[in-house]
Design a protein around this motif. Sequence first.
Motif, PDB file in Angstrom:
ATOM      1  N   GLY A  41       0.839  -1.194   0.000  1.00  0.00           N
ATOM      2  CA  GLY A  41       0.000   0.000   0.000  1.00  0.00           C
ATOM      3  C   GLY A  41       0.870   1.237   0.000  1.00  0.00           C
ATOM      4  N   ASN A  42       0.679   2.106   0.988  1.00  0.00           N
ATOM      5  CA  ASN A  42       1.515   3.302   1.088  1.00  0.00           C
ATOM      6  C   ASN A  42       2.575   3.160   2.174  1.00  0.00           C
ATOM      7  N   GLU A  43       2.801   1.922   2.651  1.00  0.00           N
ATOM      8  CA  GLU A  43       3.783   1.681   3.722  1.00  0.00           C
ATOM      9  C   GLU A  43       5.066   1.090   3.141  1.00  0.00           C
ATOM     10  N   THR A 124       5.248   5.742   6.002  1.00  0.00           N
ATOM     11  CA  THR A 124       4.187   5.801   4.997  1.00  0.00           C
ATOM     12  C   THR A 124       4.362   7.055   4.154  1.00  0.00           C
ATOM     13  N   ASN A 126       2.218   8.915   0.550  1.00  0.00           N
ATOM     14  CA  ASN A 126       1.309   8.868  -0.594  1.00  0.00           C
ATOM     15  C   ASN A 126       1.881   9.615  -1.798  1.00  0.00           C
TER      16      ASN A 126
END
Length: 207
Positions: A41-43, A124, A126
């Motif tokens: 994901g965004n991690e 994290t 984005n």
Amino acid sequence: MIKRIILSVLFAVLICGCAFAQSWNSAISTGVVSADYSKVGNEYTIVLHNLTGIAGDPTPDSYDVLVWSLEPFNIPAPETIISIPNGWEWIEGGFNAFEIEDSNSNYLTPPALAPGLSYTFKFTSNSTTSANKGGPSDGSPGFVCHVAAVDSTTPGNDKVKWTSVTPASIGSPTWHERVTPVPEPGSLLALTSGLLGVVGITTRRRK
């Protein structure tokens, strides 16, 4: 004569800048540091390994190293830090990097990454913009670490500084180490399966 002196000084400064600039192109690779990189994901997770002081130590001159910075390329800057080694911070400037907060502690372990050990960085983001310009031309993750050669026969600790040495193969006690990330097991499996498929297709065609 004065013009020649000025040009000589400028040339020397330029050469020094090329030798010690913290950039992907000026870094060298000796195999003393590696990194595991993954993204869910965004991690983002980066596990940095100091390969000296262990079986299969790649250093040719029997020295160990300490690591005190980690510059990511083709990876965005952290927006929220989940975990970071004690005594380290994320800094932004000419080059963005994880590094030891107090430079006077660069030769203390911890916070410097000691021989045979690993540090994990989790954050994290984005963003789609890389933390640093440059990096591998194929766009894959890459890292540059600040590495210091130290005397393996008289190790330091968190209170006593390690003794800096100059490896004959490097010619300097510190340098910027280019680190190629180690693919995840899943990526290795996919690569292996793909290669086996190609071999199978080639074999069938030959038959």
